[in-house]
Design a protein around this motif. Structure first.
Motif, mmCIF file in Angstrom:
data_model
loop_
_atom_site.group_PDB
_atom_site.id
_atom_site.type_symbol
_atom_site.label_atom_id
_atom_site.label_comp_id
_atom_site.label_asym_id
_atom_site.label_seq_id
_atom_site.Cartn_x
_atom_site.Cartn_y
_atom_site.Cartn_z
ATOM 1 N N ASP A 113 35.605 7.377 5.042
ATOM 2 C CA ASP A 113 35.502 6.203 6.120
ATOM 3 C C ASP A 113 34.452 5.979 6.525
ATOM 4 O OD1 ASP A 113 38.106 6.377 7.203
ATOM 5 O OD2 ASP A 113 37.659 8.272 8.026
ATOM 6 N N GLY A 114 33.943 5.099 7.023
ATOM 7 C CA GLY A 114 32.265 4.939 7.571
ATOM 8 C C GLY A 114 31.533 3.054 6.582
ATOM 9 N N ASP A 115 31.076 2.351 7.467
ATOM 10 C CA ASP A 115 30.540 1.654 6.666
ATOM 11 C C ASP A 115 29.143 1.075 6.610
ATOM 12 O OD1 ASP A 115 29.478 -0.721 5.212
ATOM 13 O OD2 ASP A 115 29.866 -1.981 5.554
ATOM 14 N N PHE A 116 27.746 2.054 6.587
ATOM 15 C CA PHE A 116 26.438 2.736 6.558
ATOM 16 C C PHE A 116 25.862 1.495 5.882
ATOM 17 C CE2 PHE A 116 29.171 7.020 7.518
ATOM 18 C CZ PHE A 116 29.184 6.285 8.470
ATOM 19 N N SER A 117 26.017 0.460 5.593
ATOM 20 C CA SER A 117 25.333 -0.038 4.606
ATOM 21 C C SER A 117 24.151 -1.633 5.406
ATOM 22 C CB SER A 117 25.790 -1.254 3.922
ATOM 23 O OG SER A 117 26.588 -2.472 4.180
ATOM 24 N N SER A 118 24.478 -1.780 6.270
ATOM 25 C CA SER A 118 23.505 -2.646 7.073
ATOM 26 C C SER A 118 22.540 -1.465 7.069
ATOM 27 C CB SER A 118 24.210 -3.046 8.924
ATOM 28 O OG SER A 118 24.686 -1.642 9.237
ATOM 29 N N ALA A 119 22.583 -0.202 7.749
ATOM 30 C CA ALA A 119 21.589 0.356 8.387
ATOM 31 C C ALA A 119 20.430 1.069 6.792
ATOM 32 C CB ALA A 119 21.838 1.176 9.325
ATOM 33 N N ALA A 120 21.368 1.147 6.328
ATOM 34 C CA ALA A 120 20.274 1.654 4.895
ATOM 35 C C ALA A 120 19.434 0.680 3.376
ATOM 36 C CB ALA A 120 21.215 1.740 3.840
ATOM 37 N N GLN A 121 19.945 -0.962 3.876
ATOM 38 C CA GLN A 121 19.552 -2.136 3.370
ATOM 39 C C GLN A 121 18.981 -2.927 4.689
ATOM 40 O OE1 GLN A 121 23.276 -4.775 3.224
ATOM 41 N NE2 GLN A 121 23.686 -3.993 0.974
ATOM 42 N N PHE A 122 18.688 -2.651 5.393
ATOM 43 C CA PHE A 122 17.370 -2.931 6.426
ATOM 44 C C PHE A 122 16.344 -2.047 6.021
ATOM 45 C CE2 PHE A 122 15.883 -2.585 11.056
ATOM 46 C CZ PHE A 122 14.859 -3.659 10.823
ATOM 47 N N PHE A 123 16.774 -0.876 6.249
ATOM 48 C CA PHE A 123 15.646 0.347 5.650
ATOM 49 C C PHE A 123 15.422 -0.304 4.230
ATOM 50 C CE2 PHE A 123 14.153 4.295 4.506
ATOM 51 C CZ PHE A 123 12.566 4.715 5.182
ATOM 52 N N VAL A 124 15.471 -0.399 3.549
ATOM 53 C CA VAL A 124 14.989 -0.527 1.820
ATOM 54 C C VAL A 124 14.323 -1.757 1.660
ATOM 55 C CG1 VAL A 124 15.679 -1.044 -0.454
ATOM 56 C CG2 VAL A 124 16.857 1.131 0.955
ATOM 57 N N THR A 125 15.305 -2.496 2.954
ATOM 58 C CA THR A 125 14.462 -4.078 2.869
ATOM 59 C C THR A 125 12.904 -4.210 4.039
ATOM 60 O OG1 THR A 125 16.508 -5.035 2.712
ATOM 61 C CG2 THR A 125 14.295 -6.591 3.307
ATOM 62 N N VAL A 126 13.071 -3.387 4.687
ATOM 63 C CA VAL A 126 11.619 -3.159 5.070
ATOM 64 C C VAL A 126 10.572 -2.844 4.160
ATOM 65 C CG1 VAL A 126 10.676 -2.036 7.240
ATOM 66 C CG2 VAL A 126 12.627 -3.059 7.804
ATOM 67 N N GLY A 127 11.254 -1.521 3.455
ATOM 68 C CA GLY A 127 10.394 -0.670 2.793
ATOM 69 C C GLY A 127 9.417 -2.158 1.513
ATOM 70 N N VAL A 128 10.810 -2.515 1.001
ATOM 71 C CA VAL A 128 9.991 -3.284 -0.414
ATOM 72 C C VAL A 128 8.975 -4.219 0.305
ATOM 73 C CG1 VAL A 128 11.121 -5.444 -2.253
ATOM 74 C CG2 VAL A 128 11.827 -2.783 -1.711
ATOM 75 N N SER A 129 9.755 -5.217 1.427
ATOM 76 C CA SER A 129 8.154 -5.700 1.865
ATOM 77 C C SER A 129 6.925 -5.988 2.288
ATOM 78 C CB SER A 129 9.580 -6.437 3.671
ATOM 79 O OG SER A 129 10.156 -7.351 3.377
ATOM 80 N N ALA A 130 7.306 -4.773 2.730
ATOM 81 C CA ALA A 130 5.886 -3.573 3.355
ATOM 82 C C ALA A 130 5.181 -3.298 2.024
ATOM 83 C CB ALA A 130 5.785 -2.376 4.163
ATOM 84 N N PHE A 131 6.117 -3.058 1.162
ATOM 85 C CA PHE A 131 4.900 -2.765 -0.359
ATOM 86 C C PHE A 131 4.719 -3.846 -0.605
ATOM 87 C CE2 PHE A 131 5.667 -2.655 -4.771
ATOM 88 C CZ PHE A 131 4.779 -2.101 -5.147
ATOM 89 N N LEU A 132 5.047 -4.948 -0.799
ATOM 90 C CA LEU A 132 4.698 -6.267 -1.214
ATOM 91 C C LEU A 132 3.785 -7.449 -0.186
ATOM 92 C CD1 LEU A 132 8.115 -8.186 -2.193
ATOM 93 C CD2 LEU A 132 5.996 -6.439 -3.922
ATOM 94 N N TYR A 133 3.471 -6.560 0.814
ATOM 95 C CA TYR A 133 2.318 -7.381 1.653
ATOM 96 C C TYR A 133 1.245 -5.971 1.536
ATOM 97 C CZ TYR A 133 -0.433 -8.299 5.877
ATOM 98 O OH TYR A 133 -0.563 -8.728 6.685
ATOM 99 N N SER A 134 1.047 -4.912 1.270
ATOM 100 C CA SER A 134 0.020 -4.171 0.669
ATOM 101 C C SER A 134 -0.331 -4.869 0.276
ATOM 102 C CB SER A 134 0.529 -2.632 1.435
ATOM 103 O OG SER A 134 1.223 -2.081 2.031
ATOM 104 N N LEU A 135 0.227 -4.485 -1.157
ATOM 105 C CA LEU A 135 -0.431 -5.191 -2.366
ATOM 106 C C LEU A 135 -0.914 -6.198 -2.320
ATOM 107 C CD1 LEU A 135 2.393 -4.299 -5.393
ATOM 108 C CD2 LEU A 135 0.075 -3.187 -4.452
ATOM 109 N N LEU A 136 -0.800 -7.804 -1.583
ATOM 110 C CA LEU A 136 -1.064 -9.444 -1.086
ATOM 111 C C LEU A 136 -1.966 -8.967 -0.183
ATOM 112 C CD1 LEU A 136 -1.014 -11.606 -1.497
ATOM 113 C CD2 LEU A 136 0.561 -11.566 0.831
ATOM 114 N N ALA A 137 -2.197 -7.928 0.598
ATOM 115 C CA ALA A 137 -3.613 -7.617 1.392
ATOM 116 C C ALA A 137 -4.722 -7.113 0.276
ATOM 117 C CB ALA A 137 -2.646 -6.410 2.797
ATOM 118 N N THR A 138 -4.365 -6.186 -0.052
ATOM 119 C CA THR A 138 -4.790 -5.020 -1.031
ATOM 120 C C THR A 138 -6.116 -6.087 -1.776
ATOM 121 O OG1 THR A 138 -3.713 -3.239 -0.951
ATOM 122 C CG2 THR A 138 -5.005 -3.569 -2.552
ATOM 123 N N ILE A 139 -5.080 -7.143 -2.930
ATOM 124 C CA ILE A 139 -5.942 -8.259 -3.071
ATOM 125 C C ILE A 139 -6.906 -9.338 -2.411
ATOM 126 C CG2 ILE A 139 -5.562 -10.339 -4.816
ATOM 127 C CD1 ILE A 139 -2.316 -8.653 -5.758
#
Length: 283
Positions: free
Chosen positions: A71-97
């Motif tokens: 029972d249960g579908d928890f994909s929305s919260a998990a994918q939202f969390f991972v998407t924010v993490g990947v986006s923050a990682f890419l922006y941090s690299l861009l800001a470092t450059i």
């Protein structure tokens, strides 16, 4: 800046521990009319669409089996969390450059710091929202995949003559770590707002004028000190006017005394002259 050093590292730790997770649990069903043990293995993982996870369980009747879904579908919260993490990682690299190689263009016209400030606020809010949602979903995933809860879905376990036990539970240390890293990123990005704000023109313009009263007090104190020092350094000039004033006062008092003396002598002479005349008239 702290974001340049720690933000990419904690972002990787957050989405990697969540996105790469796979769990395993095992239950056993002992039918009363059989001597053999039937072990059931259940595997699940990211993105935690548990309603698609199914397994086969024996009905303990005529050797039939049933297909059971979790029972249960928890994909929305998990994918939202991972998407924010990947986006923050890419922006941090861009800001470092940009910070390292394009510092002049970053500070030009104050556009870079303003954009960085706004994006930092957005990521802070997204990290907070995604971490809270993921923590709540993680609690629900633990409940849905609890072997005791899974045994309640099996029809054979509802019969008292059959024996059902939990053999192996999922390991949650990795997902717990991902939730912790999520809130660490929240703290990191919220704290980084101040450092980015210091690079904006808003902070610089605010630094010019809020200390005006303090600087005015300091300038007035300095003027008073300079005035007192100048008054002590020039004693002759201050004494000169005082001495001249005292001389004028003495001169005026002397003139006034002479006038009083003359008036008194004139009155005395008139009195002496009038006395013999009155004496002759009376004779």
């Amino acid at each position: 800046m702290c974001m340049v050093i720690f933000a990419p590292i904690f972002a990787i730790c957050a989405f990697a521990t969540c996105g790469g997770y796979s769990g395993h649990l095992r239950v056993r069903v002992d039918c009363a009319d059989r001597k053999s043990n039937l072990s059931i293995n259940i595997d699940f993982g990211y993105p935690f669409r548990l309603q698609q996870v199914h397994f086969k369980a024996s009905l303990c009747e005529a050797k039939r089996e049933e297909i059971i879904f979790l029972d249960g579908d928890f994909s929305s919260a998990a994918q939202f969390f991972v998407t924010v993490g990947v986006s923050a990682f890419l922006y941090s690299l861009l800001a470092t450059i940009v910070y390292v190689f394009y510092q002049n263009k970053y500070l030009k016209n104050n556009r870079g710091p303003l954009v960085d400030f706004i994006v930092t606020i957005i990521f802070s809010f997204m990290w907070l929202a995604s971490s809270c949602c993921w923590a709540k979903s993680l609690s629900d995933i633990k409940t849905a995949t609890n072997p005791t809860q899974v045994l309640l879905l099996i029809s054979a376990c509802k019969a008292q003559e059959n024996k059902c036990t939990a053999v192996q539970e999922p390991l949650w240390s990795r997902l717990n770590t991902s939730a912790v890293f999520g809130f660490v990123n929240v703290t990191l990005w919220i704290g980084n707002i101040w450092f980015v704000f210091k690079e904006t023109g808003w902070y610089k313009t605010g630094q010019r004028y809020p200390t005006r009263s303090v600087s005015g007090k300091r300038s007035s104190e300095m003027r008073q000190r300079l005035y007192s020092e100048s008054s002590f350094d020039q004693p002759e000039e201050s004494v000169g006017p005082q001495s001249s004033g005292q001389d004028r006062l003495k001169q005026s008092l002397g003139n006034f005394g002479q006038q009083v003396h003359r008036q008194a002598s004139l009155n005395q002479s008139h009195a002496d002259f009038s006395l013999p005349q009155t004496y002759l008239i009376n004779q």
